[in-house]
Design a protein around this motif. Structure first.
Motif, PDB file in Angstrom:
ATOM      1  N   ARG A  10     -44.420 -64.767 -20.396  1.00 39.43           N
ATOM      2  CA  ARG A  10     -45.954 -65.798 -20.565  1.00 39.43           C
ATOM      3  C   ARG A  10     -46.361 -66.089 -18.933  1.00 39.43           C
ATOM      4  NH1 ARG A  10     -48.580 -69.238 -24.781  1.00 39.43           N
ATOM      5  NH2 ARG A  10     -47.387 -68.164 -26.310  1.00 39.43           N
ATOM      6  N   ARG A  11     -45.457 -65.695 -18.013  1.00 40.98           N
ATOM      7  CA  ARG A  11     -45.637 -66.590 -17.009  1.00 40.98           C
ATOM      8  C   ARG A  11     -46.865 -65.208 -16.125  1.00 40.98           C
ATOM      9  NH1 ARG A  11     -40.827 -69.183 -16.755  1.00 40.98           N
ATOM     10  NH2 ARG A  11     -39.640 -67.598 -16.241  1.00 40.98           N
ATOM     11  N   VAL A  12     -45.936 -64.474 -17.033  1.00 44.98           N
ATOM     12  CA  VAL A  12     -47.103 -63.177 -15.479  1.00 44.98           C
ATOM     13  C   VAL A  12     -48.774 -62.673 -16.617  1.00 44.98           C
ATOM     14  CG1 VAL A  12     -45.121 -62.366 -14.733  1.00 44.98           C
ATOM     15  CG2 VAL A  12     -44.970 -61.484 -17.451  1.00 44.98           C
ATOM     16  N   GLY A  13     -48.815 -63.398 -18.144  1.00 44.26           N
ATOM     17  CA  GLY A  13     -49.549 -62.987 -18.434  1.00 44.26           C
ATOM     18  C   GLY A  13     -49.675 -62.200 -20.010  1.00 44.26           C
ATOM     19  N   ALA A  14     -48.644 -62.473 -20.633  1.00 36.64           N
ATOM     20  CA  ALA A  14     -47.965 -61.567 -21.930  1.00 36.64           C
ATOM     21  C   ALA A  14     -48.922 -63.273 -23.498  1.00 36.64           C
ATOM     22  CB  ALA A  14     -46.695 -61.543 -22.535  1.00 36.64           C
ATOM     23  N   ARG A  15     -49.395 -62.179 -24.026  1.00 40.08           N
ATOM     24  CA  ARG A  15     -49.803 -63.484 -24.974  1.00 40.08           C
ATOM     25  C   ARG A  15     -49.227 -63.565 -26.143  1.00 40.08           C
ATOM     26  NH1 ARG A  15     -53.401 -66.937 -23.082  1.00 40.08           N
ATOM     27  NH2 ARG A  15     -54.370 -66.524 -24.648  1.00 40.08           N
ATOM     28  N   PRO A  16     -49.865 -64.104 -27.429  1.00 38.55           N
ATOM     29  CA  PRO A  16     -48.979 -64.065 -29.073  1.00 38.55           C
ATOM     30  C   PRO A  16     -49.320 -63.256 -29.510  1.00 38.55           C
ATOM     31  CG  PRO A  16     -49.592 -66.398 -27.897  1.00 38.55           C
ATOM     32  CD  PRO A  16     -50.380 -65.277 -27.272  1.00 38.55           C
ATOM     33  N   VAL A  17     -48.916 -61.744 -30.092  1.00 39.60           N
ATOM     34  CA  VAL A  17     -49.422 -61.644 -31.081  1.00 39.60           C
ATOM     35  C   VAL A  17     -49.146 -61.748 -32.171  1.00 39.60           C
ATOM     36  CG1 VAL A  17     -49.276 -58.637 -31.945  1.00 39.60           C
ATOM     37  CG2 VAL A  17     -48.867 -59.441 -29.285  1.00 39.60           C
ATOM     38  N   TRP A  18     -50.753 -61.253 -32.755  1.00 44.58           N
ATOM     39  CA  TRP A  18     -50.684 -61.413 -34.446  1.00 44.58           C
ATOM     40  C   TRP A  18     -50.349 -60.468 -35.486  1.00 44.58           C
ATOM     41  CZ3 TRP A  18     -53.204 -66.365 -36.768  1.00 44.58           C
ATOM     42  CH2 TRP A  18     -53.418 -67.704 -35.316  1.00 44.58           C
ATOM     43  N   PHE A  19     -49.969 -60.091 -35.990  1.00 47.36           N
ATOM     44  CA  PHE A  19     -49.595 -59.359 -37.663  1.00 47.36           C
ATOM     45  C   PHE A  19     -50.097 -60.186 -39.163  1.00 47.36           C
ATOM     46  CE2 PHE A  19     -46.757 -58.921 -34.124  1.00 47.36           C
ATOM     47  CZ  PHE A  19     -46.735 -57.629 -34.031  1.00 47.36           C
ATOM     48  N   GLY A  20     -50.756 -59.305 -39.785  1.00 45.77           N
ATOM     49  CA  GLY A  20     -50.692 -59.748 -41.189  1.00 45.77           C
ATOM     50  C   GLY A  20     -50.980 -58.911 -42.302  1.00 45.77           C
ATOM     51  N   LEU A  21     -50.202 -59.198 -43.224  1.00 42.45           N
ATOM     52  CA  LEU A  21     -50.563 -57.877 -44.413  1.00 42.45           C
ATOM     53  C   LEU A  21     -48.365 -57.869 -44.237  1.00 42.45           C
ATOM     54  CD1 LEU A  21     -52.998 -55.922 -45.040  1.00 42.45           C
ATOM     55  CD2 LEU A  21     -52.649 -57.999 -45.798  1.00 42.45           C
ATOM     56  N   VAL A  22     -47.819 -58.702 -44.518  1.00 41.96           N
ATOM     57  CA  VAL A  22     -46.366 -58.649 -43.767  1.00 41.96           C
ATOM     58  C   VAL A  22     -45.872 -58.969 -45.106  1.00 41.96           C
ATOM     59  CG1 VAL A  22     -44.495 -59.221 -42.010  1.00 41.96           C
ATOM     60  CG2 VAL A  22     -45.923 -59.580 -41.211  1.00 41.96           C
ATOM     61  N   LEU A  23     -45.921 -57.682 -46.242  1.00 43.86           N
ATOM     62  CA  LEU A  23     -45.805 -58.301 -46.921  1.00 43.86           C
ATOM     63  C   LEU A  23     -45.050 -57.335 -47.080  1.00 43.86           C
ATOM     64  CD1 LEU A  23     -48.993 -57.935 -48.894  1.00 43.86           C
ATOM     65  CD2 LEU A  23     -47.924 -60.445 -47.970  1.00 43.86           C
ATOM     66  N   ASP A  24     -43.754 -56.637 -46.529  1.00 43.23           N
ATOM     67  CA  ASP A  24     -43.290 -55.834 -46.921  1.00 43.23           C
ATOM     68  C   ASP A  24     -41.737 -55.557 -46.052  1.00 43.23           C
ATOM     69  OD1 ASP A  24     -41.736 -52.875 -46.001  1.00 43.23           O
ATOM     70  OD2 ASP A  24     -42.996 -52.404 -47.798  1.00 43.23           O
ATOM     71  N   ASP A  25     -40.856 -55.680 -46.395  1.00 44.59           N
ATOM     72  CA  ASP A  25     -38.820 -54.971 -45.132  1.00 44.59           C
ATOM     73  C   ASP A  25     -39.254 -54.655 -44.531  1.00 44.59           C
ATOM     74  OD1 ASP A  25     -38.569 -57.798 -47.195  1.00 44.59           O
ATOM     75  OD2 ASP A  25     -36.941 -56.222 -48.162  1.00 44.59           O
ATOM     76  N   ALA A  26     -39.660 -53.633 -44.316  1.00 43.93           N
ATOM     77  CA  ALA A  26     -40.113 -52.645 -43.510  1.00 43.93           C
ATOM     78  C   ALA A  26     -40.859 -53.098 -42.455  1.00 43.93           C
ATOM     79  CB  ALA A  26     -41.010 -50.806 -43.998  1.00 43.93           C
ATOM     80  N   VAL A  27     -41.701 -53.950 -42.366  1.00 41.25           N
ATOM     81  CA  VAL A  27     -42.762 -54.357 -41.628  1.00 41.25           C
ATOM     82  C   VAL A  27     -41.594 -55.953 -40.818  1.00 41.25           C
ATOM     83  CG1 VAL A  27     -44.466 -55.131 -40.959  1.00 41.25           C
ATOM     84  CG2 VAL A  27     -45.029 -53.640 -42.555  1.00 41.25           C
TER      85      VAL A  27
END
Length: 121
Positions: free
Chosen positions: A61-78
């Motif tokens: 985060r200190r070097v600029g990384a941002r949160p990543v959003w995932f949707g439709l997380v409905l499967d064990d593989a994901v």
């Protein structure tokens, strides 16, 4: 990591074929300390439920990384793919695996991650 569990995310009414409690346990088991798996109320992207937001570690985060959003997380593989990426370092540390690009929420999310509108989480 933040897992939405409110009106739509985690709802047996909306996703009756998903064991939402088992999904949360799976994430917590896969990501022991120092990782944290938190539960949130509605993140306002109900059309993309179940939502998972991965925050970068402090150094990233200190070097600029941002949160990543995932949707439709409905499967064990994901769930497993997200957990593997987080264990490997996550946003700002290791590139997002191509398979997880399919689960990104929104458009125009920078490679380092971010919320759908570019704001911090």
């Amino acid at each position: 990591m933040t897992v939405c569990r409110d009106c739509c995310c985690g709802s047996a009414g909306k996703h009756p074929y998903v064991d939402h409690d088992a999904q949360l346990r799976r994430l917590r088991d896969a990501l022991p300390a120092p990782h944290r798996v938190r539960v949130s109320t509605c993140l306002d992207l109900c059309a993309q439920s179940n939502l998972v937001v991965v925050q970068p570690n402090r150094a990233a985060r200190r070097v600029g990384a941002r949160p990543v959003w995932f949707g439709l997380v409905l499967d064990d593989a994901v769930v497993d793919d997200i957990a593997d990426w987080v264990r490997a370092g996550g946003p700002g540390v290791v590139p997002l695996p191509a398979v997880l690009e399919l689960s990104l929420v929104g458009t125009g999310i920078p490679a380092g991650g971010g919320s759908p509108d570019g704001s911090p989480v």
